[in-house]
Structures are given as C-alpha cells and as structure tokens.
Scaffold this motif. Structure first.
Motif, PDB file in Angstrom:
ATOM      1  N   TYR A 112       0.842  -1.198   0.000  1.00  0.00           N
ATOM      2  CA  TYR A 112       0.000   0.000   0.000  1.00  0.00           C
ATOM      3  C   TYR A 112       0.874   1.243   0.000  1.00  0.00           C
ATOM      4  O   TYR A 112       1.945   1.264   0.612  1.00  0.00           O
ATOM      5  CB  TYR A 112      -0.928   0.026   1.215  1.00  0.00           C
ATOM      6  N   TYR A 113       0.397   2.284  -0.665  1.00  0.00           N
ATOM      7  CA  TYR A 113       1.217   3.496  -0.783  1.00  0.00           C
ATOM      8  C   TYR A 113       0.356   4.745  -0.802  1.00  0.00           C
ATOM      9  O   TYR A 113      -0.710   4.771  -1.409  1.00  0.00           O
ATOM     10  CB  TYR A 113       2.034   3.429  -2.074  1.00  0.00           C
ATOM     11  N   PHE A 114       0.802   5.780  -0.100  1.00  0.00           N
ATOM     12  CA  PHE A 114       0.170   7.098  -0.239  1.00  0.00           C
ATOM     13  C   PHE A 114       1.250   8.166  -0.139  1.00  0.00           C
ATOM     14  O   PHE A 114       2.346   7.909   0.351  1.00  0.00           O
ATOM     15  CB  PHE A 114      -0.929   7.307   0.825  1.00  0.00           C
ATOM     16  N   GLU A 115       0.895   9.345  -0.638  1.00  0.00           N
ATOM     17  CA  GLU A 115       1.874  10.445  -0.621  1.00  0.00           C
ATOM     18  C   GLU A 115       1.265  11.686   0.013  1.00  0.00           C
ATOM     19  O   GLU A 115       0.045  11.877   0.006  1.00  0.00           O
ATOM     20  CB  GLU A 115       2.337  10.771  -2.056  1.00  0.00           C
ATOM     21  N   VAL A 116       2.160  12.513   0.535  1.00  0.00           N
ATOM     22  CA  VAL A 116       1.747  13.767   1.140  1.00  0.00           C
ATOM     23  C   VAL A 116       2.665  14.850   0.609  1.00  0.00           C
ATOM     24  O   VAL A 116       3.880  14.691   0.615  1.00  0.00           O
ATOM     25  CB  VAL A 116       1.860  13.669   2.682  1.00  0.00           C
ATOM     26  N   LYS A 117       2.052  15.924   0.105  1.00  0.00           N
ATOM     27  CA  LYS A 117       2.885  17.032  -0.382  1.00  0.00           C
ATOM     28  C   LYS A 117       2.899  18.127   0.678  1.00  0.00           C
ATOM     29  O   LYS A 117       1.856  18.506   1.202  1.00  0.00           O
ATOM     30  CB  LYS A 117       2.310  17.575  -1.690  1.00  0.00           C
ATOM     31  N   ILE A 118       4.098  18.611   0.977  1.00  0.00           N
ATOM     32  CA  ILE A 118       4.224  19.671   1.974  1.00  0.00           C
ATOM     33  C   ILE A 118       3.922  20.993   1.288  1.00  0.00           C
ATOM     34  O   ILE A 118       4.706  21.484   0.478  1.00  0.00           O
ATOM     35  CB  ILE A 118       5.649  19.714   2.587  1.00  0.00           C
ATOM     36  N   ILE A 119       2.735  21.544   1.588  1.00  0.00           N
ATOM     37  CA  ILE A 119       2.347  22.822   0.993  1.00  0.00           C
ATOM     38  C   ILE A 119       3.078  23.949   1.692  1.00  0.00           C
ATOM     39  O   ILE A 119       3.559  24.885   1.072  1.00  0.00           O
ATOM     40  CB  ILE A 119       0.811  23.018   1.104  1.00  0.00           C
ATOM     41  N   SER A 120       3.165  23.840   3.023  1.00  0.00           N
ATOM     42  CA  SER A 120       3.942  24.831   3.768  1.00  0.00           C
ATOM     43  C   SER A 120       4.503  24.184   5.021  1.00  0.00           C
ATOM     44  O   SER A 120       3.813  23.441   5.703  1.00  0.00           O
ATOM     45  CB  SER A 120       3.062  26.023   4.149  1.00  0.00           C
ATOM     46  N   LYS A 121       5.754  24.479   5.307  1.00  0.00           N
ATOM     47  CA  LYS A 121       6.363  23.889   6.502  1.00  0.00           C
ATOM     48  C   LYS A 121       6.002  24.687   7.753  1.00  0.00           C
ATOM     49  O   LYS A 121       6.375  24.339   8.873  1.00  0.00           O
ATOM     50  CB  LYS A 121       7.867  23.793   6.350  1.00  0.00           C
ATOM     51  N   GLY A 122       5.262  25.807   7.527  1.00  0.00           N
ATOM     52  CA  GLY A 122       4.820  26.591   8.672  1.00  0.00           C
ATOM     53  C   GLY A 122       5.989  27.149   9.468  1.00  0.00           C
ATOM     54  O   GLY A 122       7.049  27.435   8.913  1.00  0.00           O
ATOM     55  N   ARG A 123       5.784  27.276  10.787  1.00  0.00           N
ATOM     56  CA  ARG A 123       6.817  27.924  11.602  1.00  0.00           C
ATOM     57  C   ARG A 123       8.068  27.071  11.704  1.00  0.00           C
ATOM     58  O   ARG A 123       9.166  27.492  11.387  1.00  0.00           O
ATOM     59  CB  ARG A 123       6.242  28.225  12.987  1.00  0.00           C
ATOM     60  N   ASP A 124       7.913  25.829  12.150  1.00  0.00           N
ATOM     61  CA  ASP A 124       9.102  25.010  12.420  1.00  0.00           C
ATOM     62  C   ASP A 124       9.187  23.737  11.581  1.00  0.00           C
ATOM     63  O   ASP A 124      10.199  23.055  11.609  1.00  0.00           O
ATOM     64  CB  ASP A 124       9.125  24.601  13.895  1.00  0.00           C
ATOM     65  N   GLY A 125       8.148  23.436  10.859  1.00  0.00           N
ATOM     66  CA  GLY A 125       8.191  22.218  10.034  1.00  0.00           C
ATOM     67  C   GLY A 125       8.260  20.936  10.829  1.00  0.00           C
ATOM     68  O   GLY A 125       8.884  19.968  10.406  1.00  0.00           O
ATOM     69  N   TYR A 126       7.603  20.936  11.984  1.00  0.00           N
ATOM     70  CA  TYR A 126       7.559  19.688  12.775  1.00  0.00           C
ATOM     71  C   TYR A 126       6.423  18.813  12.248  1.00  0.00           C
ATOM     72  O   TYR A 126       5.347  18.754  12.826  1.00  0.00           O
ATOM     73  CB  TYR A 126       7.321  19.979  14.262  1.00  0.00           C
ATOM     74  N   MET A 127       6.695  18.150  11.146  1.00  0.00           N
ATOM     75  CA  MET A 127       5.624  17.363  10.533  1.00  0.00           C
ATOM     76  C   MET A 127       6.007  15.896  10.527  1.00  0.00           C
ATOM     77  O   MET A 127       7.180  15.567  10.310  1.00  0.00           O
ATOM     78  CB  MET A 127       5.410  17.817   9.079  1.00  0.00           C
ATOM     79  N   GLY A 128       5.032  15.056  10.774  1.00  0.00           N
ATOM     80  CA  GLY A 128       5.305  13.619  10.755  1.00  0.00           C
ATOM     81  C   GLY A 128       4.342  12.916   9.813  1.00  0.00           C
ATOM     82  O   GLY A 128       3.144  13.186   9.812  1.00  0.00           O
ATOM     83  N   ILE A 129       4.890  12.036   8.985  1.00  0.00           N
ATOM     84  CA  ILE A 129       4.052  11.280   8.060  1.00  0.00           C
ATOM     85  C   ILE A 129       4.217   9.809   8.381  1.00  0.00           C
ATOM     86  O   ILE A 129       5.351   9.357   8.588  1.00  0.00           O
ATOM     87  CB  ILE A 129       4.455  11.572   6.598  1.00  0.00           C
TER      88      ILE A 129
END
Lengths: 614, 640
Positions: A112-129
């Motif tokens: 299984y596969y999905f993707e996420v595009k980072i539209i904006s990293k915002g203030r600190d870019g603390y993003m988890g996928i």
C-alpha cells in the motif's frame, strides 16, 4: 386485446427514483462548484482498482481521504478532506496533533502506498508522516506512541513507537513530496522523498494501520494523495517486483514425490468436469485416453445434454417436458425449481423463442437455416457455440471467468451465475466467496443477477470476478447482433409478432401468477420467487421490452443460471456432485485468498485465481 | 557453359598456388570476375571456392591483404542469389567472420562486417543464427573506440535496435549488451541512440522498460548501464526522469544485499560512474535506500559465518571480496566528491576510516587504487582533514603507497597528498618529517603531466608559510635546474604551480634575500624569459607577483634595480591593457620605492628618471579603484 395482467407500477417508480438519485448526485457536484471532482473521483477509483485489484472494498474500503471524525481538534481539514492544516498554538510538543485516514489499509493490498505534499512547513516544520492503529492518541505526532510509525521533517528521523527517533533520511520541507509505503507481505515499510525510496524499515505486523499525518506548529499545511493523482514515486514498479516474487513462489511450490498423483488428479478433475457439463463425446474420449472410469452412464449424460441444449436455446417448454419425462419426480419435489423454469419459459415466450409461441408462427425460416449441421436449429448463439466447440467453453461454473479471453460465444454461456439454489453443503461457502461481496442467500439468484448486471454496465466493480461478468454482460449483445436479435431488430416484436402467440403468452402468464399464489400458500412467502415473477412481468410494461430497464432478462445469457441450476438438480438426484470438483477447487482457492485477506496476509494481493485460469 | 566452368576452375586452382603472392593476385582476379556475375558466383561455389577462401581468411599466415580480399570476395558471393547465402552459411562462414572481428586490423574487420551484414540481412539466414549475436558481444568486450566507430559506420545501431524487442530473451539481452558496449564513452554513438526509435518508441524508453523491477536482474542492470553511458556521453541530461527516477534507483537497488555479489559490484561501479560529475545525483544517491550504510556491507566478505559453515561459499566470497571492496570505495569516492554533508556521512559510517587505511595497503592494486580515490575525495573536506584524517594518521599508509606504486595509484595518492599538505592540515607536520620532499621532487621529473602537477602542487602547498629550513630543503632537493625545466613545461598548469611555488618560497623578507642571494641570477633569468614569451595573462601575473616579492627583499631589490631591462618591462606592464598585470607591476614598483627602507631615496630618484612617476600619476586616475589606490599609495612614497 386488453392486457389484464397487473402492471407493477412499482418497478417503474423504482427505476425513476434511480434516475432521480442520479440527478441528485450530479446536482451535488454542481453545488460543490468543482466540476473536476467527478473526473478526479473517477481517476481515483480507476487508480485504486488498478493498484489493489484484490481488495474487496465492500468488506474493507480503501482510504480515500482524512477522517473528519478521527483527528485532534488542532487539525483543520479542507479540499474534500485531503488538505490538512494546523490550527493550534504550537508552543510545545504537547500541542502536536494528528489525523487518520477514514479507513485502515486492507491487507489484500499487498503493498500500500500514499503520498503527502508539503504545501507549507509553517513555523518550524515539525511534521510527521506515517501510520497508526485505531485509538492511538491523536494529540501526538505519528511514531511517538505504541502502534504508530512516523518519518519527521525537522530532523529526518524515523520514529517507531518511541519518543526518540532513529536517524533515517533527509529532512523535508515546503514543496517536498513524502510517500509512505507499507509492504504487508514481509511487514516492512519505507518512506520516499520526491520519488526516491529512502530505505526499508522493519515494522511489526500490527493489522489495520491507518495512514496518518501529524503537525505541530502554526502554518503547517500538507495535501494527501491517496491515488487522486499519479504518484511521484513509481509504486507500480515496486508492486511489479512483488507480484513477480509471489508468483515465482507459487510456481516453485514443491510437488515432490506426489507428481504422479498430481497428474491423475488433474485428469480426474478434467474428466468429471466434462461429464458434469455433458460433453459426452469429449468426456468419453478423454476417459479412454487417460484410462479412467466414467461414473455416470452415457445415456444419462446424453439426457442431461439434451435438456441443457433445450434450455440454452430458449425452448423452455420442451425442456420442462423432457425433464418431466426423463426424471419424473424431480420437478414435483422441487417446486421452486419448476417455478423458476416456468418463469424463464414466460420470458422466452416474450422473446419469441419458446417452442410454444414459436410454432404459432414467429420466426423466419431464414434464421433457422443459418445453422447448417444442426438438424433442429436453435437461435441461441451460445448454444451453437457450445455444441460445436465444446472444448473451448472453459470453466462455466460459478467460479470462473477465465473464459473471458475466449473469443468464442461459448465464453458467455455459463459465467458465474450458476450458483445452485440449494444450501447446506460446504460447496456453498465457496460459491459465496467466489461471488465476493454478494453474499445473498442463494435463493435470491435472480436478485443477484440484477446487481451483477448493473455492476457490469457501469464497470465500477472492484472485484475481478465481477469485472469478468461485466464483459459477459456486454458481449452477448454483440453476439446477438450478428446472430439473432439484430437480424430481426427492425421487426423484433413481442412473442415474435404473432397475435396468437401473444395470447398464449398472456394465458401462460396468468397460469404462472396462479402457480405463484399456489406456491405461496403451500410453501410460504418466497421473496426471491416474488421478485423473479415481478421482473418477468415487468417486461410487458414496456413497448420495447428489449430496450427496457428489465430487458436484460431477455438476453440469452440469462438462460445459463437456469440451465446450470437444473443440471445440478438432476445430478443430485443421481447422487452425483452438483458441482464439478474442478469448479470446487477453483472456489476453494478463491476462498483461501479471501481468508488470507481477512487474516492480514498480504501475499493474497498477488495471487489472483484468475491469473491461473488461462 | 563448358568454357565458363573451365575459367571458373582456373580461379579456384589459383587459390591453391604455393606462392602466396600468386594466391593474392588470384583472389583479386576472382573478385573482379564475380562482381555482378551471378553465374560466375554459382560456379565458384559449386567448385568449392568457399571452403578454401574461408581457410585463407582464417590463417593468420595469409597476411592482411589476402585475408581482407578473401572477406571481400565472400561478401561479393553473398550478394548473389539466396542459394549462394545458403551455401555460405552451410560452410560456417559466420563463425569464421566473427572470429575475424577480433583482428586488430580495422580494414579486415570492416570487410568481415560488410560480409556479415549481407549474410544477416538475407531472409534465408536462419533466425537461430541471431543467437550468434552473443558471440558478437563476447567480441565487443575487447573492443576499443576504433571498433565502436567501425561498427557504428556499418549502421550497427540500426541493425541491433530491432533485436531489442525480439520475442527471445536471449536475443534481447545480447542486443542490449551490444548497446552498452557501443555507447560507452562514445558521444557520437550515444547521440545517435537517443534518436533511435524501436517500433515507434524512443530507445531510452525501451531501456526504461527493461529496467522494470519484474525484469531479470541482468537485464535491469545492463539497461541501466546503457542509460548511464548515454548520460555520461552527454546524450541525456542528468535531470531527466529516465536517469534520476529510473536509472539511479535501479543501480542503487543493485547494491543491496538481495543481489548476487557480481551484480552488487557491477551496480556500484556503474552508479559511481553515473554520479561522478553531478552533485545533484550524488545527493539523491546518498539518501536513496541508505546507500552509504548499504555499502558498508561490501566490506564484510568473507563473513565469519561463511568461513566455518561452508567452504564453497567461503571460496566464492573470497573471490569477490576484493571486487566488492574496490567497488564500494569507488562509489564512496563519487558520492563524496562534492558535498560536505555526504563526506561526513561517509566518514561517520562504521569503521570507514579504518577500512580506507587498510585498503591503502591491500595486496590488490585495484583495491589500493579505489581506496586512495576514496581518500582523495574525502580529503577535499577541510573538516575531515582536521579531524578523521588526523585521528587515523592516514598519511602513513599514504606515504607508503607512494613508494613504487604504478602511475595511476601514484596520481591519486599524490593528489591526496596535496590536500594533506594544505596549511591547516594537522598532518602536514608529520608528513614533512617523513622525508616527503625528495619523493615529491622526483614526481616533478615524471613523464606524466598529472604526476608533475601533483608533485609541484604539493611542493607549493608545502612551501606556503613554511619555515626557512623547509624552503631551503625544497630548493636544494629540487635543484634550480629542475625548477627552470618546470618553468618551461609544456603543460600550462605545471608552469602555474611552479610559479606558485616560487612565490611561496619568496615570501617574508629574510627568505627572499636568502634565496635570491644563492639563486638570484637564475630566477631573474627565468622571470625575464617568461615575461618575454607568449604566455597567458595568468602566467604573467604570477610572474610579476614573484617580481613584486623579490622587490620586497632587502638585498634582493638590487637585482631588479640594477636591471634596466627588467625595469622597462615593469613599466610596460604598468600600462598593459590587463588590469591584473597593471596591478601586479604597480605592486612591484611600490615595493621598490617604499620609504622606510635603506636606499629608498636612490631608488625613487632612479625610477623618477625612468619616468615611473608619470606612469603612476596616470594610473592614479585609473577607473579601476584598486589600481588607482595602489598607484596613489605608491605616489605618497615620493611625497613623504
């Protein structure tokens, strides 16, 4: 003459409501103001079906968007629940927030596969996928807690059920496309960045993981792609590798010392199959060359063959008569079967093919002459094919549609619909499984056909089996075109156009009606029977029954389930299996795959039974 | 008819003449006789000319002319009827011709290829013979670029391309291999390949399909090679998706443990070649599938497990261990050649520096070369020079490697040494103490320009801000004679580095005076020569800088002041069209007239007489701010 049959306005209402609901759908699209939505939806469905053909979505739907219900309050969703933005304070890790997809990843995906595009990293870019199981705290980033995984943008670390991550890949930020791939066969996962795989990680085999994304500081916005758009990473290529691996595993499966047994078993299966479907000459020849005994007398096989031919050519009256002659008690003991045959007879009368109306002056002799070599010619193309090319018919039991590749008309004769109308044995379960989602009781046979038919036409089914059927459903039209119906299209008339025949048909309809009432009194209500009759009568509600919503009943392909049911019933009276072992084995295999899918074994994704039925 | 047969027999008989010269004449006559004459061709075949011609063609004693003429006649026979071709094939002409391709003589190869082509394009040639393409590949493996061109000129591309979609895997595979050999380092072929269509599809797309993950590994790998070679030859841009999204990931995959040792070696080497010149590809590769960590596994053969449990496997592992290590080093070298973060990632990999150090002294020359390449790549990092290089005393094995190594190793090792001798490198001191100067001086005498550059470059680096003892040692060891030889080196970079060395030697006043007192005459001579010669601006600038340094000495100044010719030259360059040269020359004058030094008054006077003040005055108006500043500063010396 006045038609005094009840007209069943309900049927028409039902049709209309169907249409109006279609309109409603269209309107809702307009309201959204997004004319591409429909296109996108179509693309999504197509892609998901291509990627995950083994998934039965009625049982285990695929994730298509983020869940508005399964998220932390700091998460905002927009753009059809595909865009995620952070709306909390984002001061400390305590302000982290996640959202899960609407559904967990079905094991039958295999990969299984999905993707996420980072539209904006915002203030600190603390993003988890990543991934998480149902119930994992949403006030966290994926990976921090037990039963969750995540790849984090700020440090490029991968978190695996732990607050401390391990160095994994590069960091990611605005504009990057991050993908997450779960391999349910070897229980690994890997992430991708801008189409490049970052490396395999072992994962535990927790079932039912949901695609998950977590954000932690203001301004962070990400868009998900669950298949709405082409993926940046070539996931199909990766799946190809695994399909090849699994298939090689199957091909290499050791047979060992039982090789001899293997061969004789296959021969037995073939022989029994031929006998079951009354291919007498072939069965005889085959049995002779492979040195086997046939467990049914030749005469008996021939009898069955005769009946089947009659049914398949639409000559129901003769078929019923012959059955009663040859198997005196069969239909008496089996009133539902008789009723079914009679309803079919009624339909054939409408069609102008039943012997009773035919002799009343229906068909042009020309069309009869078009089958040289057949002394009593039949107008059913499928019958012609199956009598002249018995080898090519392939599996015509309920379990297989491998025959779609077979271009002859015989490919259609007995597609999947041969579900025997009885119950109680183990065979049934495999029948049901084969039909995938459609687990109606078998008595609602006709009901099923309706469903199949619609599915077939819209081609919306995700079930390989149903796909096959859809082809059957459309193919016969073509066959008919050059054989029977189209040649007479200009003059295709009720009961072949003869007034006497119409009267006979109406008379027969009345008999049928009273038989139905009689049956109900005797055996209690039977919704399947009721529907069957209703659908058959509905044909008369249209000036051109062939092009009506219930016109499919007139299709010669609809003779096949009737034929198969009758054949099985006859065989049962002889204490012979009502289904050939070959079909049973195929059903068994399909059932195994379904069980694998349910128990989380991903390799079922790449072991479709169809692939082996060439 | 009878007559014709008689003449035909005559031709055949002459092939058996004991005098090779007569045989040759016979074959040439036969060639002229058969051209366009099908009857004659048929007759000769019937009379058994073919086996004799093939025999002569295969004998190396036949001589080039005879063998070539035989191939031409056979080609001519093949042009006849289909029956002719059948007869030729029956006589096993194809293996004989293929064998001929191995010859070093291009004329002969060409004749063989022409004949082969005629045979192969005939419909009667059995399809199975296409399998002999595999023999072709075997032959290609020894081909040079000359061979590539010959093949190319015989439209090999057009003939092999359709085989890529042959139903037979074997044929597809051999055709693919042919392309990989043809395209290697050959821009002409590669440029043609991108425009080739196979069944309407561009060749690169056919290769991409062959790289799909369900294809046999061998095919994926070879297709990736083709695209790599096409990319390196400049026919495909590195950022195109067939490279960055297909070829690169495919090659990284080949490096994984899932594959055979041979495939891993091949994959790593090809990937190293692909990414070598492109930093973006290096960055992507470094993050793909943990490649840097994956390569660390290449050093774990033979594994301790295999040694105990399985002798066969141990043998296999041992055989490939060297290959694996050198491939890994090569790939590390490519990965780390530009990006500092990647270098750090590499040196942080488990035991990496130890592995390089032991690789430098391995018995296999291939491993040593790859290890030093890797070290060289990492030595471009200031940080690594300061830390890991010093911690692991890499200079020691490196110095050892420099003794008696073959040229290719020597080039890499000395190039690395250059970096280790940079002034901030903590290894500089211990290297100096190990007697490196003599070694470097000997390198400057090498026939290889690369070694001369590295030698002089290292000396230049070494001389930078060195103490007097070192400088004296360098000059003493190198010898002025060699120094001047280098100043007239045909290689411009050698000249530049030599001038750089001189500049570094001639810095700080006491050093200048000391060196000029002992070698002043020769140095001034050399400077004069260069300034008078046709040299690039850069060379002249360096030379003027040397002159400026000399002008900075106490006693050395006189060497210029007493040389009117030289002063005239300086004046000339102060008015040169190149600002760079004007600056350097002005700098020189400024040093000569500097106030606080002994005899500055006399020098100022003399230079004024020679008209330098006017020149300076003019330069102070120059549009270039640096130049006008410099001129003004110099003018002030007169005012004070």
């Amino acid at each position: 003459k006045p038609v005094s049959l009840p007209l069943h306005p309900k049927t028409r209402v039902a049709v209309m409501s169907g249409q109006s609901s279609g309109c409603g759908f269209l309107m809702s699209v307009v309201v959204h103001g997004d004319s591409t939505l429909n296109e996108q939806e179509k693309e999504l469905n197509q892609r998901l079906r291509r990627l995950y053909p083994a998934v039965n979505e009625s049982e285990t739907p695929l994730p298509r968007s983020w869940s508005p219900k399964d998220k932390f309050s700091y998460i905002g969703l927009s753009q059809n629940n595909l865009r995620v933005h952070y709306k909390g304070h984002g001061k400390t890790p305590k302000d982290a927030a996640s959202v899960r997809a609407t559904h967990p990843i079905p094991a039958a995906c295999g990969v299984y596969y999905f993707e996420v595009k980072i539209i904006s990293k915002g203030r600190d870019g603390y993003m988890g996928i990543g991934l998480s199981a149902q119930g994992v705290n949403m006030n966290r980033l994926p990976g921090w807690d037990k039963h969750s995984y995540g790849y984090h943008g700020d440090d490029g670390h991968s978190f695996c059920s732990s607050g401390t991550g391990q160095p994994y890949g590069p960091t990611f930020t605005t504009g990057d496309v991050i993908g997450c791939c779960v391999n349910l066969i070897n229980n690994t996962c890997f992430y991708t960045k801008n189409g490049h795989s970052l490396g395999r990680k072992k994962s535990n085999d927790w079932p039912n993981l949901y695609p998950t994304v977590g954000l932690q500081t203001p301004g962070e916005v990400v868009d998900a792609n669950f298949g709405q758009h082409p993926f940046v990473f070539d996931i199909e290529d990766y799946m190809r590798e695994w399909r090849t691996k699994i298939q090689a595993q199957i091909d290499r499966f050791p047979i060992g010392e039982r090789e001899g047994e293997w061969q004789s078993m296959i021969q037995k299966m073939v022989a029994s199959y031929l006998v079951h479907h009354s291919y007498c000459a072939t069965a005889e020849a085959f049995a002779k060359t492979t040195d086997q005994a046939v467990h049914e007398e030749l005469a008996s096989i021939k009898n069955r063959q005769k009946i089947q031919k009659l049914v398949l050519s639409g000559r129901m009256g003769e078929a019923i008569e012959t059955t009663q002659q040859l198997y005196p008690n069969l239909l008496e003991r089996n009133p539902d079967l008789l009723f079914m045959l009679k309803v079919r007879q009624f339909i054939e009368m409408v069609n102008g093919t039943d012997s009773e109306v035919r002799c009343l002056g229906g068909r042009s002799p020309k069309s009869q002459d078009s089958y040289p070599g057949s002394p009593r010619s039949f107008s059913s193309p499928s019958h012609k094919a199956s009598s002249s090319q018995p080898y090519l018919t392939g599996f015509d039991s309920s379990c297989c549609n491998g025959v779609t590749s077979n271009k002859s008309h015989s490919s259609s004769p007995h597609s999947h619909k041969a579900c025997p109308p009885s119950s109680g044995s183990t065979l049934i379960s495999s029948d049901i499984s084969v039909n995938g989602s459609r687990q109606q009781p078998l008595t609602s046979d006709v009901d099923m056909e309706v469903d199949h038919f619609t599915n077939g036409v819209t081609e919306s089914s995700s079930n390989g089996f149903l796909n096959g059927t859809s082809k059957h459903a459309t193919e016969p039209d073509d066959c008919d075109a050059d054989m029977e119906v189209e040649s007479a299209q200009s003059k295709r008339q009720l009961c072949g156009g003869s007034q006497a025949a119409i009267e006979r048909m109406i008379h027969f309809g009345r008999e049928l009606q009273s038989m139905s009432e009689h049956l109900r009194r005797e055996c209690g209500k039977n919704s399947a029977n009721k529907k069957m009759l209703k659908d058959a009568f509905s044909l008369l509600a249209y000036s051109d029954p062939w092009n009506s919503p219930v016109g499919y009943q007139l299709d010669s392909i609809q003779r096949e389930p009737v034929c198969s049911t009758l054949n099985s019933a006859i065989l049962e009276t002889h204490n012979l299996p009502k289904q050939p072992p070959l079909a049973q084995a195929v059903g068994q295999a399909a059932q195994c795959l379904a069980i694998m899918a349910r128990s989380g074994s991903g390799s079922c994704a790449f072991a479709s039974v169809d692939d082996y039925l060439h | 008819m009878q007559e014709v047969t008689a003449t035909s027999r005559h031709y055949v008989d002459r092939l058996f003449d004991p005098d090779p010269q007569k045989v040759l004449q016979g074959v040439i006559d036969m060639k002229n006789a058969v051209i366009g004459n099908n009857k004659q061709k048929a007759n000769l075949i019937v009379l058994g000319a073919v086996p004799r011609l093939l025999y002569l063609l295969q004998q190396s004693s036949s001589g080039l002319d005879l063998r070539t003429e035989c191939a031409v006649v056979l080609g001519s026979l093949a042009m006849g009827t289909e029956n002719n071709i059948k007869s030729l094939v029956d006589c096993h002409i194809i293996p004989a011709l293929l064998q001929g391709l191995l010859s070093p003589e291009l004329i002969f190869i060409e004749a063989c290829l022409r004949c082969l082509r005629t045979v192969f394009i005939s419909p009667v040639t059995p399809v199975q013979l296409l399998y002999t393409v595999s023999i072709l590949f075997f032959l290609f493996s020894v081909f040079t670029s000359d061979h590539q061109t010959v093949l190319f000129n015989h439209s090999a591309v057009q003939h092999i391309a359709p085989l890529l979609i042959s139903p037979s895997y074997k044929v597809r595979m051999q055709a693919l291999k042919c392309f990989s050999v043809l395209a290697y380092e050959n821009t002409q072929v590669s440029m043609t390949l991108v425009n080739v269509l196979v069944d309407g599809e561009p060749l690169s797309q056919v290769f991409v399909r062959m790289m799909q993950r369900d294809q046999p590994v061998e095919m994926q790998l070879t297709a990736a090679k083709c695209l790599t070679f096409m990319c390196r030859a400049g026919a495909i841009q590195t950022e195109e998706s067939c490279i960055v999204l297909k070829t690169l990931p495919c090659l990284v995959r080949m490096c994984s443990k899932d594959h055979l040792l041979e495939e891993r070696v091949d994959g790593a080497e090809t990937l190293a070649y692909l990414i070598e010149p492109d930093v973006e590809l290096q960055r992507i590769a470094s993050t793909t599938d943990h490649l840097v960590a994956m390569l660390a596994d290449y050093f774990k053969y033979p594994s301790s497990v295999s040694a105990i449990t399985d002798i066969k496997r141990l043998d296999h592992d041992l055989k490939h261990a060297h290959e694996l290590r050198q491939a890994a080093f090569k790939l590390y070298a490519s990965l780390g050649s530009n990006d500092e973060d990647i270098r750090k990632k590499i040196t942080d990999t488990e035991n990496m520096m130890d592995r390089i150090v032991s690789g430098l002294s391995e018995s296999s020359i291939k491993v040593r070369l790859a290890a030093v390449r890797c070290l060289h790549s990492l030595s471009r990092s200031v940080q690594q020079l300061r830390t890991s290089f010093h911690d692991h005393a890499v200079w020691k094995p490196l110095m050892k490697l420099l003794q008696n190594a073959p040229d290719d190793v020597l080039i890499m090792a000395s190039s690395t040494l250059c970096n280790l001798l940079l002034e901030f490198s903590p290894s500089k001191e211990p290297i100096l103490e190990s007697g490196v100067i003599e070694l470097l001086c000997s390198l400057t005498q090498s026939d290889s320009p690369a070694l001369r550059i590295n030698g002089i470059w290292a000396l230049m680096n070494m001389a930078f801000q060195a103490d007097q003892k070192v400088k004296v040692e360098i000059v003493g060891c190198l010898g002025t004679e060699q120094l001047f030889r280098l100043l007239s080196d045909p290689d411009n970079s050698v000249l530049m580095k030599t001038l750089g060395l001189l500049r570094n030697l001639l810095s700080t006043r006491p050093h200048i005076d000391q060196i000029m007192s002992s070698h002043g005459k020769q140095i001034m001579q050399a400077v004069t020569l260069i300034l008078e010669a046709e040299q690039s601006i850069e060379v002249k600038e360096q030379t003027l800088c040397i002159l400026a340094n000399i002008a900075d000495g106490n006693t050395a100044k006189d060497l210029i002041m007493t040389n009117d010719d030289m002063l005239q030259k300086i004046k000339y360059y102060m008015s040169h069209s190149s600002v760079k040269l004007q600056l350097a020359a002005t700098f020189c004058i400024s040093n000569l007239i500097w106030n606080e030094e002994d005899g500055s008054q006399e020098r100022q006077d003399k230079l004024r007489e020679l008209g330098f003040v006017d020149v300076l005055h003019k330069l102070s108006q120059a549009s270039d701010p640096n130049l006008s500043d410099r001129a003004k500063t110099a003018m002030q010396q007169y005012l004070a």
